[in-house]
Design an enzyme around this catalytic site. Structure first.
Site, mmCIF file in Angstrom:
data_model
loop_
_atom_site.group_PDB
_atom_site.id
_atom_site.type_symbol
_atom_site.label_atom_id
_atom_site.label_comp_id
_atom_site.label_asym_id
_atom_site.label_seq_id
_atom_site.Cartn_x
_atom_site.Cartn_y
_atom_site.Cartn_z
ATOM 1 C CG ASP A 19 17.444 -34.097 -4.767
ATOM 2 O OD1 ASP A 19 18.247 -34.311 -4.142
ATOM 3 O OD2 ASP A 19 16.541 -35.049 -6.068
ATOM 4 C CB SER A 20 21.647 -35.142 -6.489
ATOM 5 O OG SER A 20 20.920 -36.297 -6.174
ATOM 6 C CB CYS A 82 19.509 -31.699 -1.947
ATOM 7 S SG CYS A 82 20.709 -33.287 -2.127
ATOM 8 C CD GLU A 161 17.283 -39.950 -9.531
ATOM 9 O OE1 GLU A 161 17.133 -39.586 -10.971
ATOM 10 O OE2 GLU A 161 17.201 -38.825 -8.625
ATOM 11 C CB CYS A 193 17.518 -39.672 1.240
ATOM 12 S SG CYS A 193 18.232 -39.142 -0.777
ATOM 13 C CG HIS A 195 16.014 -39.528 -4.526
ATOM 14 N ND1 HIS A 195 16.808 -37.844 -4.338
ATOM 15 C CD2 HIS A 195 15.849 -39.698 -5.544
ATOM 16 C CE1 HIS A 195 17.747 -38.079 -5.067
ATOM 17 N NE2 HIS A 195 17.041 -38.545 -6.612
HETATM 18 N N1 DGL Z 1 17.962 -35.819 -2.476
HETATM 19 C C1 DGL Z 1 19.119 -36.648 -2.116
HETATM 20 C C2 DGL Z 1 19.466 -36.262 -0.425
HETATM 21 O O1 DGL Z 1 18.288 -35.946 0.277
HETATM 22 C C3 DGL Z 1 20.387 -37.006 -2.752
HETATM 23 C C4 DGL Z 1 20.389 -38.603 -3.221
HETATM 24 C C5 DGL Z 1 22.253 -38.256 -3.551
HETATM 25 O O2 DGL Z 1 21.881 -37.664 -4.951
HETATM 26 O O3 DGL Z 1 22.815 -39.345 -2.686
HETATM 27 O O4 DGL Z 1 19.954 -36.723 -0.062
#
Ligand code: DGL
Length: 275
Positions: A19-20, A82, A161, A193, A195
């Site tokens: 993931d990011s 991600c 984050e 997402c 997150h």
């Molecule tokens: N967790 C990520 C996603 O599912 C990335 C969020 C990001 O870095 O903008 O898109």
């Protein structure tokens, strides 16, 4: 049961998850719950997150750097945990890897369709994911008659984050983004997402109890299990506590802090420079 040498070699291999940032840990949590024998190697590109506002070319390039790192660790399958990276080019990663590669959009769509009763579905995600329309396309492929409302929520990733989810400001931001969706009479809202499940209770509080929040992590974990079983790659060996490993491109401390809160145990992350 007698094991083939191939099964024994694969048994020791890990599942790669990327993931990011910390978001993919919501997927790790579910894979570990469902498949406690499997070891996971995680990479979070925390130095270059968020991916949401970046171009697809850039996101693909960064994703390939993480994939290369994980392939050197001899993983047996890869989960692109991600949505932004999945939307930017799942088929490119699948073509380049000899291991099975799973994205997160299709599982999220399946989970939403299983839940929605009135056929009115909301999708929230990063700017990149929403702009790609990958959710809309996948939902419509399965049911052309759906009413779909999509909305990018770029600040959510930064709230997670930076460990700011429990602040009053976070609540204001969530209202700002989601109040307009409530008027659309949706009964399901895809958290597109990885997150967002880290702020699920706040999102639920704002949208109210009549909207089902869809977290694709469970569906992803069940698909990981199916892929491992289908390819005879599941770990048949029982071990007390598989040792997961966490790598990040940025500061390990903040990753460890958010990660420990989610996984409910201390984790150690190692910094790797990607160039
Ligand atoms: N967790 C990520 C996603 O599912 C990335 C969020 C990001 O870095 O903008 O898109």
């Amino acid at each position: 049961m007698a094991l083939t040498s191939e099964q024994i070699i694969n048994a020791h291999r890990a599942i790669g998850v990327i993931d990011s940032g910390v978001g993919g840990l919501t997927v790790v949590q579910e894979i570990s719950r469902r498949l406690p024998r499997e070891r996971i190697i995680y990479f979070g590109d925390t130095a270059r997150m968020p991916y949401g506002p970046r171009t697809y070319d850039e996101v693909r390039r960064f994703t390939f750097q993480m994939i290369d790192f994980l392939r050197h660790q001899e993983i047996k399958m890869l989960v692109i945990a991600c949505n932004s990276a999945t939307a930017a080019g799942l088929s490119y990663y699948q073509e380049a890897c000899e291991q099975p590669v799973l994205g997160v959009i299709e599982p999220g769509v399946r989970a939403a369709l299983a839940k929605s009763k009135n056929g009115r579905v909301g999708v929230i995600g990063t700017v990149g994911t929403i702009k790609s329309s990958e959710y809309e396309k996948a939902l419509r492929r399965k049911n052309g008659g759906l009413h779909i409302v999509s909305k990018p929520c770029p600040l959510f990733v930064l709230l997670v984050e930076n460990n700011l989810v429990d602040t009053p400001e976070a609540k204001i931001v969530v209202h700002e983004y989601l109040d307009p969706l409530i008027g659309e009479d949706i009964d399901s809202l895809i958290m597109g997402c990885t997150h967002y499940p880290l702020m699920e209770s706040l999102i639920q509080e704002v949208v109210g109890p009549s909207i089902n929040l869809i977290n694709s992590a469970e569906e992803i974990a069940s698909e990981v299990e199916a892929i491992l079983d289908h390819n005879g790659m599941a770990n048949p060996l029982s071990c007390e506590m598989p040792r997961n490993r966490f790598f990040v491109s940025g500061n390990p401390e903040s990753f460890e802090e958010v990660g420990a809160k989610l996984l409910q145990r201390k984790i150690k992350a190692y910094r790797v420079h990607l160039t």
